[in-house]
Design an enzyme around this catalytic site. Structure first.
Site, short mmCIF file in Angstrom:
data_model
loop_
_atom_site.label_atom_id
_atom_site.label_comp_id
_atom_site.label_asym_id
_atom_site.label_seq_id
_atom_site.Cartn_x
_atom_site.Cartn_y
_atom_site.Cartn_z
N ASN A 1 0.83 -1.20 0.00
CA ASN A 1 0.00 0.00 0.00
C ASN A 1 0.86 1.25 0.00
OD1 ASN A 1 -2.68 -0.96 -0.01
ND2 ASN A 1 -2.47 -1.59 2.12
N CYS B 1 -5.31 -7.22 -3.26
CA CYS B 1 -5.81 -6.88 -1.93
C CYS B 1 -6.79 -7.97 -1.54
CB CYS B 1 -6.50 -5.51 -1.99
SG CYS B 1 -7.11 -4.86 -0.42
N HIS B 2 -7.17 -8.03 -0.28
CA HIS B 2 -8.15 -9.05 0.13
C HIS B 2 -9.45 -8.44 0.60
CE1 HIS B 2 -5.25 -8.57 3.62
NE2 HIS B 2 -6.34 -7.97 4.03
N HIS C 1 -9.91 -0.15 -1.95
CA HIS C 1 -10.44 0.27 -0.65
C HIS C 1 -11.68 1.15 -0.78
CE1 HIS C 1 -6.59 -0.50 1.97
NE2 HIS C 1 -6.99 -1.55 1.27
#
Length: 466
Positions: A148, A169-170, A199
């Site tokens: 990130n 990303c998860h 996000h």
């Protein structure tokens, strides 16, 4: 067999999960695993863990460990990045403590906000140096980035390098499981479509097939809010569901600092109402450090007994919650057990190697994928992966309110990337000016002064700006 390089392999727990995922596939069990980190002690621990994983799975990889990045990537087919430039100390602490002197408080500070801006300015030069090494030493390799701030990092890579890449990303798959639990529907029955920016992607569809047809599950999600069943830790996201009509991927603590509405120094009632954990990343880092110190002997030597009371004592002293303590203790007690994680990295490698098709969510360059977001920015969309590579799905138009909200974050990303690629200091100020949370709390003189203080405090961790 492919060569897979792990850059930042001293992140032992995360590396362990990815190694277990990769080596559990028979087609990847004989891969060359090249582990690289600048911390020799942590690197050696990860090497020991990798060897144990291989024995447990009956795999026979070639395992290398080096502090030389060029050696690690030479001839690699896949390069996985998982590092934090500047570490918790000093850089992350600086990103929190100096803004607090101005009354600007944060929760995670790794994606947007003044903390995300500074992290990007530290990280992008390192990623671009790595990309240059890859262009020379493994030009056909795929870079799988977990570092990130995801959107800014990938945007800079796509502008300044020709290396194939995908950001992972998860939050998409992780949040889908959380929603499924909230509404009492097994995740295996659910089909969803999600798109946006990292996000801040939203589930455009959340549904399941029934004998009567396709059931839209959004009414069930709204019912959680209406019936007062919202988990305390998820109040922000359910509030945004109420206001926007769609559920966002990243956690409430993350999301609260991407917008101007939740963290206000003259409104402590909002912090309480929405249960926002200020300085949460600092707390987590302290807990993780304490957890590592309390469990590293067991991680390095699985034959040692686990002293659970001692682990709990050390964690509580570091501010750990009961959830933290249970999680870290479980990791230590099951460290030699290999369970598939929900990270996409191993599935991508396996699909590219075997041709078995899968759909993953990747952070990729917006080239005609989302029409009402800027071309060239980084978007998070479903991607088909097979022998033909990573093939993103065209989404078209997002609901206008979602695209407008994303644009407020994209503005900051664009200016931060511009600063990183041009070296122009003025764009750091511009990025901070346009950050929704920073602008809601500070005036222009304060923003300018804050940026100056942060640049000075980070010193050599940042490249020179003019």
């Amino acid at each position: 067999m492919p060569k897979i390089a792990f850059i930042g392999a001293g992140s032992t727990v995360f590396a362990k999960n990815l190694l277990g995922d990769i080596l559990s596939f028979p087609e990847l069990a004989d891969s060359t695993i090249s582990l690289m980190d600048i911390d020799e002690t942590r690197l050696n621990t990860t090497r020991l863990v990798a060897e144990r994983i291989a024995r447990t799975l009956g795999a026979h990889p070639t395992i290398e460990a080096t502090t030389d990045r060029r050696k690690a990537v030479a001839g690699a087919d896949y390069v996985i990045t998982m590092f934090q430039i500047g570490g918790y100390r000093p850089s992350t602490v600086i990103d929190f403590e100096i803004p607090k002197k101005y009354g600007l408080r944060q929760t995670i500070a790794d994606t947007l906000g003044i903390g995300g801006i500074m992290r990007a300015l530290r990280t992008i030069p390192v990623l671009l140096d790595l990309a240059k090494d890859m262009e020379e030493l493994c030009p056909q390799a795929l870079l799988l980035n977990y570092v990130n701030p995801m959107a800014m990092n990938m945007w800079a890579l796509n502008r300044a390098s020709k290396i194939r890449n995908v950001g992972l990303c998860h939050s998409v798959q992780g949040t889908a499981m959380q929603i499924a639990q909230d509404i009492g529907v097994p995740i295996e029955e659910i089909n969803y479509l999600c798109a946006g920016i990292n996000h801040m992607a939203f589930y455009l569809k959340f549904e399941r097939k029934t004998p009567q047809g396709v059931e839209d599950l959004y009414p069930r999600i709204h019912q959680v809010y209406k019936e007062g069943r919202v988990p305390d830790w998820n109040r922000v996201r359910y509030e945004m569901l109420k206001r926007l009509g769609y559920f966002v991927t990243e956690s409430s603590e993350h999301f609260s600092e991407y917008v101007p509405w939740f963290i206000k120094r003259d409104r402590p009632d909002l912090i309480e109402k929405f249960n926002i954990p200020l300085d949460e990343y600092i707390r987590r880092c302290e807990v993780q450090i304490a957890g590592w110190e309390a469990t590293k002997d067991v991680v390095e030597n699985p034959n040692l007994p686990i002293n659970v009371p001692l682990i709990q004592e050390k964690l509580r002293a570091a501010g750990a919650t009961d959830w933290d303590i249970n999680w870290i203790t479980e990791i230590a007690s099951k460290f030699d057990q290999i369970e598939k994680s929900h990270e996409y990295g191993s599935y991508i490698i396996h699909s590219l190697e075997t041709g078995i098709p899968r759909v993953i969510y990747g952070n990729v360059e917006n080239r005609g994928l989302i029409d009402n977001l800027p071309q060239g920015c980084t978007v998070e969309v479903p991607c088909l992966v097979d022998k033909n590579g990573i093939q993103p799905t065209k989404i078209g138009m997002l609901p206008p309110q979602l695209a407008a909200l994303m644009q407020t974050n994209i503005n900051v990303q664009a200016l931060t990337v511009e600063a990183a690629l041009t070296g122009k200091r003025e764009h750091i100020y511009h990025a901070a000016m346009l950050d929704p949370h920073t602008a809601a709390e500070l005036d222009l003189d304060q923003i300018w002064s804050l940026v100056d203080d942060l640049i000075e405090a980070h010193g050599d961790m940042l490249p020179p700006f003019h």
